[in-house]
Write a protein that holds these residues in place. Structure first.
Motif, PDB file in Angstrom:
ATOM      1  N   LEU A 104       0.832  -1.205   0.000  1.00 11.84           N
ATOM      2  CA  LEU A 104       0.000   0.000   0.000  1.00 11.84           C
ATOM      3  C   LEU A 104       0.868   1.257   0.000  1.00 11.84           C
ATOM      4  O   LEU A 104       1.823   1.370   0.774  1.00 11.84           O
ATOM      5  N   GLY A 105       0.531   2.188  -0.870  1.00  5.96           N
ATOM      6  CA  GLY A 105       1.286   3.433  -0.966  1.00  5.96           C
ATOM      7  C   GLY A 105       2.702   3.243  -1.492  1.00  5.96           C
ATOM      8  O   GLY A 105       3.559   4.103  -1.287  1.00  5.96           O
ATOM      9  N   GLY A 106       2.980   2.098  -2.118  1.00  7.57           N
ATOM     10  CA  GLY A 106       4.315   1.843  -2.654  1.00  7.57           C
ATOM     11  C   GLY A 106       5.339   1.451  -1.604  1.00  7.57           C
ATOM     12  O   GLY A 106       6.549   1.523  -1.846  1.00  7.57           O
ATOM     13  N   MET A 118       7.379  -3.148   2.204  1.00  9.24           N
ATOM     14  CA  MET A 118       6.786  -4.372   2.768  1.00  9.24           C
ATOM     15  C   MET A 118       5.262  -4.294   2.661  1.00  9.24           C
ATOM     16  O   MET A 118       4.666  -3.233   2.856  1.00  9.24           O
ATOM     17  N   SER A 119       4.669  -5.433   2.358  1.00 14.28           N
ATOM     18  CA  SER A 119       3.214  -5.470   2.259  1.00 14.28           C
ATOM     19  C   SER A 119       2.592  -5.474   3.656  1.00 14.28           C
ATOM     20  O   SER A 119       3.198  -5.936   4.624  1.00 14.28           O
ATOM     21  N   ARG A 120       1.366  -4.962   3.729  1.00 18.97           N
ATOM     22  CA  ARG A 120       0.657  -4.932   5.003  1.00 18.97           C
ATOM     23  C   ARG A 120      -0.841  -4.904   4.725  1.00 18.97           C
ATOM     24  O   ARG A 120      -1.273  -4.805   3.581  1.00 18.97           O
ATOM     25  N   LYS A 121      -1.619  -4.994   5.798  1.00 16.96           N
ATOM     26  CA  LYS A 121      -3.072  -4.953   5.681  1.00 16.96           C
ATOM     27  C   LYS A 121      -3.625  -3.685   6.302  1.00 16.96           C
ATOM     28  O   LYS A 121      -3.106  -3.199   7.310  1.00 16.96           O
ATOM     29  N   GLU A 122      -4.669  -3.166   5.704  1.00 21.22           N
ATOM     30  CA  GLU A 122      -5.400  -2.040   6.264  1.00 21.22           C
ATOM     31  C   GLU A 122      -6.879  -2.398   6.285  1.00 21.22           C
ATOM     32  O   GLU A 122      -7.421  -2.887   5.290  1.00 21.22           O
TER      33      GLU A 122
END
Length: 233
Positions: A157-159, A162-166
């Motif tokens: 998210l937002g470039g 590391m990937s994450r969850k929202e």
């Protein structure tokens, strides 16, 4: 470990109807199942801009009946029905079977989880802010008269490196209450940094309170007396 079930699949056979309705002997079952997958894939790829929420397939002895649930029926029908005739011919060529198309109009796209997820994915693909997309979508969906909505995004998210969850939610989402119509939609946004998954849950109220099959009149006071439109071709 969390045990998660797709809300629509959890209700199939109890409150929801099957998306494919046909019977076949064991030796033909696999081929027909793969054919259903090809039909859905072809329609979704060719008409990404038509806001198709779901494709239901019925089979009789000599033909295949396809129900297209869309928020933009005019795009699929085309001028004087030329586009729908072309689609019908393409599907007959793809499967080698006689086709019958029925186009069902969705009254309010903000009450359909799949269309809401696709809309968010389009904003993310155009490099829009994911926080702004979440907040705007929550406001739009709640203003359409639903009981609750939940949005979850996963990816870079937002470039970020590391990937994450929202997650964000408003109202109630009773996933385990079978009498509640909880619609679910999944979409993917393809960005230069990678794929971002978008999940949407929408609580449309009790099934007994609905006046139409697609859940457009779930909440009391928001109900419309107009029946949903079906276009046959």
């Amino acid at each position: 470990m969390g045990q998660k079930v797709r809300p629509t699949g959890f209700r199939v056979g109890v409150m929801e109807n099957w998306r494919s309705r046909w019977y076949a002997p064991k030796r033909e079952y696999g081929d027909l199942l793969a054919e259903d997958f090809k039909i859905r894939k072809y329609v979704s790829e060719k008409y990404q801009f038509a806001e198709i929420a779901k494709v239901e397939i019925e089979r009789t002895r000599d033909q295949v009946i396809i129900h297209l649930f869309t928020a933009r029926p005019g795009v699929i029908i085309g001028r004087k029905g030329q586009e729908v005739d072309r689609l019908k011919g393409d599907l007959e060529e793809l499967t080698g079977r006689r086709m019958d198309l029925k186009i069902v109009e969705i009254g309010n796209a903000n009450r359909n989880a799949k269309l809401v997820a696709d809309k968010i994915a389009q904003q993310l693909s155009k490099r829009g802010s994911f926080r702004r997309a979440i907040k705007k979508t929550l406001d739009e969906v709640m203003s359409s008269g639903v009981y609750g909505v939940k949005i979850e995004m996963s990816g870079r998210l937002g470039g970020a490196e590391m990937s994450r969850k929202e997650k964000a939610s408003r109202g109630s989402i009773p996933l385990s209450t079978l009498r509640r119509h909880v619609d679910y939609g999944l979409s993917e946004a393809k960005t230069p940094q990678g794929v971002i998954g978008v999940k949407v849950w929408i609580d449309l109220g009790d099934y007994s309170d609905e006046e139409t099959a697609d859940g457009t009149n779930a909440k009391a006071g928001q109900a419309s007396k107009k029946p949903k439109k079906t276009y046959k071709r």
